[in-house]
Design a protein around this motif. Sequence first.
Motif, PDB file in Angstrom:
ATOM      1  N   THR A 496     -24.414 -21.813  30.117  1.00  0.00           N
ATOM      2  CA  THR A 496     -25.335 -22.704  30.816  1.00  0.00           C
ATOM      3  C   THR A 496     -25.406 -24.097  30.200  1.00  0.00           C
ATOM      4  OG1 THR A 496     -27.171 -21.861  29.489  1.00  0.00           O
ATOM      5  CG2 THR A 496     -26.780 -20.813  31.634  1.00  0.00           C
ATOM      6  N   THR A 497     -25.012 -24.227  28.947  1.00  0.00           N
ATOM      7  CA  THR A 497     -25.096 -25.532  28.280  1.00  0.00           C
ATOM      8  C   THR A 497     -23.794 -25.820  27.536  1.00  0.00           C
ATOM      9  OG1 THR A 497     -26.074 -24.505  26.325  1.00  0.00           O
ATOM     10  CG2 THR A 497     -27.594 -25.396  27.984  1.00  0.00           C
ATOM     11  N   LEU A 498     -23.706 -27.043  27.056  1.00  0.00           N
ATOM     12  CA  LEU A 498     -22.540 -27.447  26.278  1.00  0.00           C
ATOM     13  C   LEU A 498     -22.779 -27.235  24.793  1.00  0.00           C
ATOM     14  CD1 LEU A 498     -21.396 -30.825  27.906  1.00  0.00           C
ATOM     15  CD2 LEU A 498     -20.360 -28.584  28.164  1.00  0.00           C
ATOM     16  N   ASN A 499     -21.742 -26.812  24.096  1.00  0.00           N
ATOM     17  CA  ASN A 499     -21.731 -26.815  22.637  1.00  0.00           C
ATOM     18  C   ASN A 499     -20.770 -27.902  22.184  1.00  0.00           C
ATOM     19  OD1 ASN A 499     -23.549 -24.838  22.019  1.00  0.00           O
ATOM     20  ND2 ASN A 499     -22.038 -23.202  21.865  1.00  0.00           N
ATOM     21  N   TRP A 500     -21.115 -28.588  21.118  1.00  0.00           N
ATOM     22  CA  TRP A 500     -20.245 -29.654  20.601  1.00  0.00           C
ATOM     23  C   TRP A 500     -19.634 -29.175  19.284  1.00  0.00           C
ATOM     24  CZ3 TRP A 500     -19.318 -33.672  23.760  1.00  0.00           C
ATOM     25  CH2 TRP A 500     -20.199 -33.854  24.820  1.00  0.00           C
ATOM     26  N   VAL A 501     -18.299 -29.088  19.284  1.00  0.00           N
ATOM     27  CA  VAL A 501     -17.588 -28.486  18.154  1.00  0.00           C
ATOM     28  C   VAL A 501     -16.575 -29.475  17.600  1.00  0.00           C
ATOM     29  CG1 VAL A 501     -16.187 -26.530  17.404  1.00  0.00           C
ATOM     30  CG2 VAL A 501     -17.831 -26.239  19.268  1.00  0.00           C
ATOM     31  N   MET A 502     -16.476 -29.540  16.271  1.00  0.00           N
ATOM     32  CA  MET A 502     -15.571 -30.484  15.619  1.00  0.00           C
ATOM     33  C   MET A 502     -14.121 -30.010  15.683  1.00  0.00           C
ATOM     34  SD  MET A 502     -15.987 -32.154  11.800  1.00  0.00           S
ATOM     35  CE  MET A 502     -17.540 -32.901  12.264  1.00  0.00           C
ATOM     36  N   VAL A 503     -13.217 -30.975  15.754  1.00  0.00           N
ATOM     37  CA  VAL A 503     -11.786 -30.682  15.748  1.00  0.00           C
ATOM     38  C   VAL A 503     -11.366 -30.169  14.373  1.00  0.00           C
ATOM     39  CG1 VAL A 503      -9.473 -31.694  15.928  1.00  0.00           C
ATOM     40  CG2 VAL A 503     -11.260 -32.387  17.533  1.00  0.00           C
ATOM     41  N   ASN A 504     -10.553 -29.115  14.378  1.00  0.00           N
ATOM     42  CA  ASN A 504     -10.015 -28.597  13.125  1.00  0.00           C
ATOM     43  C   ASN A 504      -8.654 -29.212  12.816  1.00  0.00           C
ATOM     44  OD1 ASN A 504      -9.827 -26.991  10.804  1.00  0.00           O
ATOM     45  ND2 ASN A 504      -8.688 -25.422  11.905  1.00  0.00           N
ATOM     46  N   CYS A 505      -7.740 -29.167  13.824  1.00  0.00           N
ATOM     47  CA  CYS A 505      -6.411 -29.753  13.628  1.00  0.00           C
ATOM     48  C   CYS A 505      -5.722 -29.941  14.973  1.00  0.00           C
ATOM     49  CB  CYS A 505      -5.549 -28.890  12.701  1.00  0.00           C
ATOM     50  SG  CYS A 505      -5.228 -27.239  13.343  1.00  0.00           S
ATOM     51  N   VAL A 506      -4.716 -30.812  14.992  1.00  0.00           N
ATOM     52  CA  VAL A 506      -3.875 -31.042  16.174  1.00  0.00           C
ATOM     53  C   VAL A 506      -2.428 -30.898  15.729  1.00  0.00           C
ATOM     54  CG1 VAL A 506      -3.203 -32.651  17.974  1.00  0.00           C
ATOM     55  CG2 VAL A 506      -5.573 -32.631  17.161  1.00  0.00           C
ATOM     56  N   ASN A 507      -1.677 -29.993  16.378  1.00  0.00           N
ATOM     57  CA  ASN A 507      -0.298 -29.715  15.979  1.00  0.00           C
ATOM     58  C   ASN A 507       0.651 -29.847  17.166  1.00  0.00           C
ATOM     59  OD1 ASN A 507      -1.005 -28.947  13.255  1.00  0.00           O
ATOM     60  ND2 ASN A 507      -1.774 -27.024  14.103  1.00  0.00           N
ATOM     61  N   TYR A 508       1.842 -30.346  16.881  1.00  0.00           N
ATOM     62  CA  TYR A 508       2.881 -30.423  17.916  1.00  0.00           C
ATOM     63  C   TYR A 508       3.546 -29.059  18.059  1.00  0.00           C
ATOM     64  CZ  TYR A 508       7.245 -31.598  20.277  1.00  0.00           C
ATOM     65  OH  TYR A 508       8.298 -31.638  21.161  1.00  0.00           O
ATOM     66  N   LEU A 509       3.688 -28.585  19.331  1.00  0.00           N
ATOM     67  CA  LEU A 509       4.252 -27.264  19.582  1.00  0.00           C
ATOM     68  C   LEU A 509       5.692 -27.293  20.070  1.00  0.00           C
ATOM     69  CD1 LEU A 509       1.323 -25.333  21.319  1.00  0.00           C
ATOM     70  CD2 LEU A 509       2.026 -25.256  18.921  1.00  0.00           C
ATOM     71  N   GLY A 510       6.074 -28.360  20.779  1.00  0.00           N
ATOM     72  CA  GLY A 510       7.405 -28.422  21.382  1.00  0.00           C
ATOM     73  C   GLY A 510       7.304 -28.593  22.879  1.00  0.00           C
ATOM     74  N   LYS A 511       8.374 -28.262  23.612  1.00  0.00           N
ATOM     75  CA  LYS A 511       8.409 -28.423  25.063  1.00  0.00           C
ATOM     76  C   LYS A 511       8.027 -27.117  25.760  1.00  0.00           C
ATOM     77  CE  LYS A 511      11.899 -32.084  25.310  1.00  0.00           C
ATOM     78  NZ  LYS A 511      13.205 -32.476  25.895  1.00  0.00           N
ATOM     79  N   LEU A 512       7.041 -27.215  26.676  1.00  0.00           N
ATOM     80  CA  LEU A 512       6.563 -26.041  27.408  1.00  0.00           C
ATOM     81  C   LEU A 512       6.335 -26.405  28.873  1.00  0.00           C
ATOM     82  CD1 LEU A 512       3.926 -24.692  24.840  1.00  0.00           C
ATOM     83  CD2 LEU A 512       6.192 -23.737  25.297  1.00  0.00           C
ATOM     84  N   LEU A 513       6.297 -25.377  29.741  1.00  0.00           N
ATOM     85  CA  LEU A 513       5.990 -25.586  31.158  1.00  0.00           C
ATOM     86  C   LEU A 513       4.534 -26.001  31.316  1.00  0.00           C
ATOM     87  CD1 LEU A 513       7.855 -22.566  32.788  1.00  0.00           C
ATOM     88  CD2 LEU A 513       8.309 -24.983  33.227  1.00  0.00           C
ATOM     89  N   THR A 514       4.284 -26.986  32.188  1.00  0.00           N
ATOM     90  CA  THR A 514       2.927 -27.528  32.329  1.00  0.00           C
ATOM     91  C   THR A 514       2.517 -27.610  33.795  1.00  0.00           C
ATOM     92  OG1 THR A 514       3.731 -29.813  32.415  1.00  0.00           O
ATOM     93  CG2 THR A 514       3.152 -28.914  30.238  1.00  0.00           C
TER      94      THR A 514
END
Length: 589
Positions: A496-514
């Motif tokens: 019912t409401t939003l939670n605000w959560v901090m980013v832990n990490c951002v990683n490159y994965l490669g090429k995938l279908l989108t």
Amino acid sequence: MDSLSNELVQSSHSNSEEFILYNPYAEDLIFMGILSNHKLLHHVFSEVDEKLFYLKSNQIIFQNMRDLYMEGNIPTTISLIYKLEKHQLLNSIGGKERILHLSKLSFPLTIEEIHGYITLLKDKQIKRKLFNLSLDLYQLAYNYDTFRDINFEQLEIQLGQIIKAQSVSTILVARDLIQPALDQMRRSDENLDTSSKISTGFASIDFYLNGLERGNLVIVAGRPSMGKTALALSLIMNVCQQIPKACILLFSLEMSSTQIIHRLMSIESNLPLEKLKQSKLYNLKAGDLKTYFPNIYESNIYINDNNLIQLNEIQLVIKKIYNKHKKVDLVIIDYLQLLGNSTNNRALEIGQITRQLKGIARKFNVPIIALSQLNRNVEQRSNKKPLLADLRESGCLTIHTDISLQTLSCITEIKQLVPFRFVSIAGINTANHSFQSVLIYQGKFHGIKHVYQIQLKNHLSIKLTANHKILTRCGWKRIDYLNKCDIIATLSQNYTTLNWVMVNCVNYLGKLLTSDLQVPPFANFCANYIVTHNSIEQDADSVLFLYRPSYYSSEKEDHQIAEIIIAKNRNGQTGNVLLKFIPQVAKFQ
């Protein structure tokens, strides 16, 4: 309506049942129809919005009825009272007695009858708008300002909105359109009707586009300094050479009118600007100048260099020129991203701008060319040739991303939703951060792309392209601009409401279908319980990319080669065209 107009409305019929500016009986009858005949729901909710209702209490009732319908529920007396009570709105509409009163009076209405009441409410709404406009005119007339200080354009916009509100779109049977279409083809073959298409002056481009079709929107996109303006000015001169007394409008939001005319003079005379200055043409009389710039003098080329101009003003300028010459042959806007207000929801705004430009093109039966700046994704690839994805201001998600459906307790992968339209999923009204049910307008597979994974501190994660946006405490933010200090909007455990959560990490994965979804009106949805932006598809009939290899490498043999990539074409096939760029006079040929 303001307090003054409300008083005038009430006094005008305080002793009469003849309501001129609103009709409470018709408003109640629509509610009775909704509660008594569920077969009317689709018709009513597709034709009516809350603005048709004059009484504020009735606007609230209708909004909640529509919300129930959008949530997949049938509006009933009990469900409506419960919803209003849940949102603490019962007192504002007169208590539950008001809803019970409507249900007691309810009786079955046919579609024809309900349509009659809807038409009546639309008539009242138009009269209220005319009444408000008359008050504005009254206040303007009785003040000390001179007429030169009055914003007549704003008054014209208000009147235009009223005219638009009373217009009815025509629905035609396909078989009735066959003979007129064939007649137009015959006239075209007999060269009796050549005004529907305008040649670009480039035979190879005309081969693909079949000329510039009147009523079409064409986007010409490229990276900065690629030559978009030079191409647009070359097109202007080409059209002037082919159409006697051509009428062309150029809205230049970046360059001044002086810079534009200098470049047009250089293109027509085929002389570099420095040589033009050295020739001292300013010593010649106007009559003699016509021999140097015949097309500029013989044509009607209008240049508007107001860099703060908005779409409604563009429409007014086009209308003014159209009324003067009874035609407009070409409109060019340089460039698209400078229009609008640069809001947080920029992708949605660009989509709205292109949609309105398409409407203007159809209204005035004129081709509109909008120049557009490409995002930086081009620079990050080894192959620098632009793609349609570079034009969009939002990215893609991997096909296995989970999407929260209408019930919020149910999820499904995005690849399962792409083939379908009007499926209810969970979206966020960013104005108040409340969850609302929204409908998928369209979904698309976007092929294999470079993908990144964002992991949050609460272990939620999502895989998407670098240019996709997610909701942060600071507004919408692209993935490639995120850092560990960003706080991301996610679904709470009770949905019912939003939670605000901090980013832990951002990683490159490669090429995938989108793939991605287009979801009006909030342009967002919940993916893997994270609030993400949706895809905006440009409303252009054709999309052309300008690419010059020499822009990226000085080792190329021919610095004059320019490639036009026709990436989208509703009028024919796509393909590539080579043009020659003349840097001395900044033109294409």
